[in-house]
Design a protein around this motif. Structure first.
Motif, PDB file in Angstrom:
ATOM      1  N   ARG A  14     -24.546  19.054  32.505  1.00 44.09           N
ATOM      2  CA  ARG A  14     -25.968  18.250  32.302  1.00 44.09           C
ATOM      3  C   ARG A  14     -25.772  17.461  30.945  1.00 44.09           C
ATOM      4  NH1 ARG A  14     -30.368  22.921  30.969  1.00 44.09           N
ATOM      5  NH2 ARG A  14     -31.538  21.165  29.900  1.00 44.09           N
ATOM      6  N   ALA A  15     -25.205  18.065  30.176  1.00 44.62           N
ATOM      7  CA  ALA A  15     -24.849  17.169  28.882  1.00 44.62           C
ATOM      8  C   ALA A  15     -23.911  16.093  28.804  1.00 44.62           C
ATOM      9  CB  ALA A  15     -24.284  18.322  27.693  1.00 44.62           C
ATOM     10  N   ALA A  16     -22.954  16.232  29.686  1.00 43.33           N
ATOM     11  CA  ALA A  16     -21.940  15.269  29.785  1.00 43.33           C
ATOM     12  C   ALA A  16     -22.650  13.923  30.643  1.00 43.33           C
ATOM     13  CB  ALA A  16     -20.664  15.652  30.695  1.00 43.33           C
ATOM     14  N   VAL A  17     -23.421  14.262  31.780  1.00 42.82           N
ATOM     15  CA  VAL A  17     -24.064  13.141  32.492  1.00 42.82           C
ATOM     16  C   VAL A  17     -25.145  12.724  31.723  1.00 42.82           C
ATOM     17  CG1 VAL A  17     -25.851  12.673  34.266  1.00 42.82           C
ATOM     18  CG2 VAL A  17     -23.618  14.306  34.799  1.00 42.82           C
ATOM     19  N   ALA A  18     -25.914  13.028  30.813  1.00 41.45           N
ATOM     20  CA  ALA A  18     -26.797  12.695  30.031  1.00 41.45           C
ATOM     21  C   ALA A  18     -26.112  11.830  28.946  1.00 41.45           C
ATOM     22  CB  ALA A  18     -27.923  13.832  29.476  1.00 41.45           C
TER      23      ALA A  18
ATOM     24  N   VAL B 180     -29.404  19.363  43.140  1.00 37.25           N
ATOM     25  CA  VAL B 180     -30.861  18.579  42.780  1.00 37.25           C
ATOM     26  C   VAL B 180     -31.244  19.152  41.300  1.00 37.25           C
ATOM     27  CG1 VAL B 180     -32.955  18.200  43.226  1.00 37.25           C
ATOM     28  CG2 VAL B 180     -31.471  18.012  45.148  1.00 37.25           C
ATOM     29  N   GLY B 181     -31.162  20.633  41.312  1.00 33.07           N
ATOM     30  CA  GLY B 181     -31.535  21.161  40.051  1.00 33.07           C
ATOM     31  C   GLY B 181     -30.441  20.576  38.881  1.00 33.07           C
ATOM     32  N   LEU B 182     -29.455  20.508  39.115  1.00 33.13           N
ATOM     33  CA  LEU B 182     -28.430  20.076  37.998  1.00 33.13           C
ATOM     34  C   LEU B 182     -28.772  18.620  37.823  1.00 33.13           C
ATOM     35  CD1 LEU B 182     -26.207  20.445  36.241  1.00 33.13           C
ATOM     36  CD2 LEU B 182     -24.619  19.780  38.300  1.00 33.13           C
ATOM     37  N   GLY B 183     -29.054  18.077  38.783  1.00 34.46           N
ATOM     38  CA  GLY B 183     -29.471  16.314  38.530  1.00 34.46           C
ATOM     39  C   GLY B 183     -30.819  16.272  37.762  1.00 34.46           C
ATOM     40  N   TYR B 184     -31.623  17.158  37.929  1.00 37.29           N
ATOM     41  CA  TYR B 184     -33.006  17.163  37.273  1.00 37.29           C
ATOM     42  C   TYR B 184     -32.691  17.578  35.651  1.00 37.29           C
ATOM     43  CZ  TYR B 184     -37.670  17.834  36.002  1.00 37.29           C
ATOM     44  OH  TYR B 184     -39.050  17.645  35.083  1.00 37.29           O
TER      45      TYR B 184
ATOM     46  N   SER C 218     -29.926  17.448  34.093  1.00 40.29           N
ATOM     47  CA  SER C 218     -29.202  16.381  33.389  1.00 40.29           C
ATOM     48  C   SER C 218     -30.032  14.937  33.103  1.00 40.29           C
ATOM     49  CB  SER C 218     -28.043  16.025  34.423  1.00 40.29           C
ATOM     50  OG  SER C 218     -27.333  17.078  34.998  1.00 40.29           O
ATOM     51  N   VAL C 219     -30.544  14.612  33.832  1.00 39.88           N
ATOM     52  CA  VAL C 219     -31.543  13.095  33.774  1.00 39.88           C
ATOM     53  C   VAL C 219     -32.608  13.382  32.948  1.00 39.88           C
ATOM     54  CG1 VAL C 219     -32.361  11.291  34.781  1.00 39.88           C
ATOM     55  CG2 VAL C 219     -30.532  12.135  35.674  1.00 39.88           C
ATOM     56  N   PHE C 220     -33.457  14.316  33.497  1.00 40.73           N
ATOM     57  CA  PHE C 220     -34.837  14.381  32.834  1.00 40.73           C
ATOM     58  C   PHE C 220     -34.972  15.524  31.736  1.00 40.73           C
ATOM     59  CE2 PHE C 220     -35.388  12.658  37.436  1.00 40.73           C
ATOM     60  CZ  PHE C 220     -36.182  11.586  36.907  1.00 40.73           C
ATOM     61  N   SER C 221     -34.524  16.638  31.672  1.00 44.56           N
ATOM     62  CA  SER C 221     -34.759  17.595  30.761  1.00 44.56           C
ATOM     63  C   SER C 221     -33.878  17.468  29.594  1.00 44.56           C
ATOM     64  CB  SER C 221     -34.134  18.893  31.353  1.00 44.56           C
ATOM     65  OG  SER C 221     -34.905  19.363  32.416  1.00 44.56           O
ATOM     66  N   MET C 222     -32.638  16.605  29.707  1.00 42.30           N
ATOM     67  CA  MET C 222     -31.482  16.642  28.861  1.00 42.30           C
ATOM     68  C   MET C 222     -31.796  15.222  28.177  1.00 42.30           C
ATOM     69  SD  MET C 222     -29.198  18.580  27.488  1.00 42.30           S
ATOM     70  CE  MET C 222     -30.182  18.373  26.235  1.00 42.30           C
ATOM     71  N   LEU C 223     -32.305  14.122  28.907  1.00 44.99           N
ATOM     72  CA  LEU C 223     -32.461  12.947  28.253  1.00 44.99           C
ATOM     73  C   LEU C 223     -33.864  12.332  28.204  1.00 44.99           C
ATOM     74  CD1 LEU C 223     -30.907  10.425  27.104  1.00 44.99           C
ATOM     75  CD2 LEU C 223     -30.441   9.694  29.093  1.00 44.99           C
ATOM     76  N   VAL C 224     -34.472  11.878  29.349  1.00 44.15           N
ATOM     77  CA  VAL C 224     -35.840  11.444  29.630  1.00 44.15           C
ATOM     78  C   VAL C 224     -36.661  12.001  28.767  1.00 44.15           C
ATOM     79  CG1 VAL C 224     -37.410  10.362  30.965  1.00 44.15           C
ATOM     80  CG2 VAL C 224     -35.059  10.181  31.972  1.00 44.15           C
ATOM     81  N   GLY C 225     -36.758  13.334  28.855  1.00 48.89           N
ATOM     82  CA  GLY C 225     -37.743  14.246  28.536  1.00 48.89           C
ATOM     83  C   GLY C 225     -37.890  14.012  26.833  1.00 48.89           C
ATOM     84  N   PHE C 226     -36.573  14.194  26.484  1.00 51.86           N
ATOM     85  CA  PHE C 226     -36.463  14.109  24.798  1.00 51.86           C
ATOM     86  C   PHE C 226     -36.813  12.801  24.376  1.00 51.86           C
ATOM     87  CE2 PHE C 226     -33.740  17.826  25.426  1.00 51.86           C
ATOM     88  CZ  PHE C 226     -34.036  18.744  24.425  1.00 51.86           C
ATOM     89  N   ILE C 227     -36.858  11.495  25.272  1.00 47.53           N
ATOM     90  CA  ILE C 227     -37.266  10.195  24.439  1.00 47.53           C
ATOM     91  C   ILE C 227     -38.806  10.352  24.136  1.00 47.53           C
ATOM     92  CG2 ILE C 227     -37.499   8.050  25.288  1.00 47.53           C
ATOM     93  CD1 ILE C 227     -35.160   8.134  27.067  1.00 47.53           C
TER      94      ILE C 227
END
Length: 286
Positions: free
Chosen positions: A41-45, A212-216, A218-227
Motif C-alpha cells: 500500500r505504501a509503495a503504490v501510494a 480490492v481491499g488492498l487497492g482501497y 493503497s489509493v484512498f487510505s494511504m494517499l487521498v485521505g491524507f490530502i
C-alpha cells in the motif's frame, strides 16, 4: 472563521475516507501477509504521490524538514498500517475500535507537544467523554481481547497520533498532499523491497475482495485521505479537527454493515449521537 470551517470540512472528508481502512485491511490480511499489505500500500501510494510531485514540479523539502518527514513516515506510512494489520490477526475489527476511539486524544496530545496548541480545559472534558463513549460501545460489542493484539493497537495509536500531529505541523508550510507524498516517497526504497520479499507465491489464489481491499488502502487510505486530513488539521487546528476521528469507528461499522453484512445495533446510533455532541463541544473549546 472561513479558514476554520474549511479545515473542519476537509477533515471530515478525510475521516470518511479513512473509515473504510479497517474493514478493507481486515479483508486483505485474511489472505495476504500484513507485511505485504503494509509495504504494498505504501509503495503504490508512493508511486502515485511521486508522479504528482513530478508533474506539478514541486520543490524538494528543506534539509530541516527531513527528520519531520521521517516521523510522518514512521507513524502513518509504516507504524499504524503494520501494527493494526498485525493486531487484526489477534483481535476483531470491533474490538480494535476500543483503541481507535483513543486516537483523537493521542492526536491532541501530540498537537500540544509538537505544534504548541493550547486547547481550553473544557476541550479535554468533551474529548475524554467522546473517547470513553467510543471505547464503551466497542467493549460492549467486542468478542474479547488479546494481550498481543491490544498491545499492538496501543502502539499503533501512539505512532499514528504523532504522525498526524507532525504532518499537520509541516502541512502549514509545505501543503497537505506534498507532506504525505514526500513521506511516502522517502519510504519507497524500503517498502518496495519488503513488498517483493513478502509477495504471495501464488497470485491466482488470492480472491478479488482481498485485492480490492488492498487497492482501497493503497489509493484512498494511504494517499487521498491524507490530502484532505492534513489540510483539515493545518487549517482548523490539530486538537480540534482531530476530534472528528471519534466518528470514524461508527462510519466504519456502517460500511461493515453495508459491505460485510454485519448488523447495525441501536446502541451504535445512540453512541453516535453522543459522539457528535462531544465533537461539537470540542470544536467550540479547541
Amino acid at each position: 472563521m472561513e479558514r476554520s470551517m474549511a479545515g473542519w470540512g476537509s477533515g471530515l472528508l478525510g475521516v470518511v475516507i479513512f473509515s473504510g481502512s479497517l474493514p478493507a485491511t481486515r479483508v486483505s490480511v485474511a489472505e495476504l501477509s500484513p507485511l505485504f499489505v503494509t509495504s504494498a500500500r505504501a509503495a503504490v501510494a508512493a508511486v502515485l504521490g511521486g508522479a504528482c510531485l513530478l508533474a506539478l514540479r514541486q520543490a524538494s523539502p528543506a534539509k530541516s524538514d527531513i527528520a519531520s518527514l521521517a516521523v510522518v513516515a514512521l507513524g502513518v506510512v509504516v507504524g499504524f498500517p503494520l501494527l493494526t494489520g498485525l493486531a487484526l490477526l489477534h483481535i476483531t475489527a470491533a474490538h480494535s475500535i476500543v483503541f481507535i476511539g483513543l486516537l483523537p486524544l493521542a492526536t491532541a496530545g501530540f498537537g500540544v507537544l509538537r505544534a504548541g496548541e493550547r486547547p481550553m480545559p473544557a476541550f479535554w472534558l468533551f474529548s475524554g467523554v467522546g473517547a470513553a463513549t467510543v471505547a464503551g460501545f466497542a467493549l460492549s460489542q467486542s468478542e474479547g481481547s488479546s494481550v498481543v493484539g491490544d498491545g499492538l493497537m496501543v502502539a499503533a495509536v501512539l505512532l499514528c497520533g504523532l504522525g498526524y500531529a507532525e504532518g499537520a505541523r509541516l502541512s502549514r508550510r509545505l501543503g497537505g498532499w506534498q507532506v504525505i507524498s514526500w513521506a511516502l516517497l522517502g519510504s519507497l526504497p524500503v517498502m518496495a523491497v519488503v513488498a517483493l520479499c513478502t509477495a504471495p507465491t501464488r497470485w491466482g489464489t488470492i480472491s478479488v475482495p482481498a485485492w480490492v481491499g488492498l487497492g482501497y488502502v493503497s489509493v484512498f487510505s494511504m494517499l487521498v485521505g491524507f490530502i484532505f486530513w492534513y489540510r483539515g488539521l493545518a487549517l482548523g487546528g490539530i486538537a480540534g479537527v482531530g476530534q472528528l476521528q471519534l466518528l470514524q469507528p461508527f462510519l466504519g461499522l456502517i460500511l461493515a454493515g453495508v459491505l460485510l453484512g454485519e448488523p447495525i445495533a441501536s446502541t451504535m446510533i445512540a453512541a453516535t449521537v453522543v459522539v457528535v455532541l462531544c465533537v461539537g463541544g470540542a470544536k467550540r473549546f479547541a
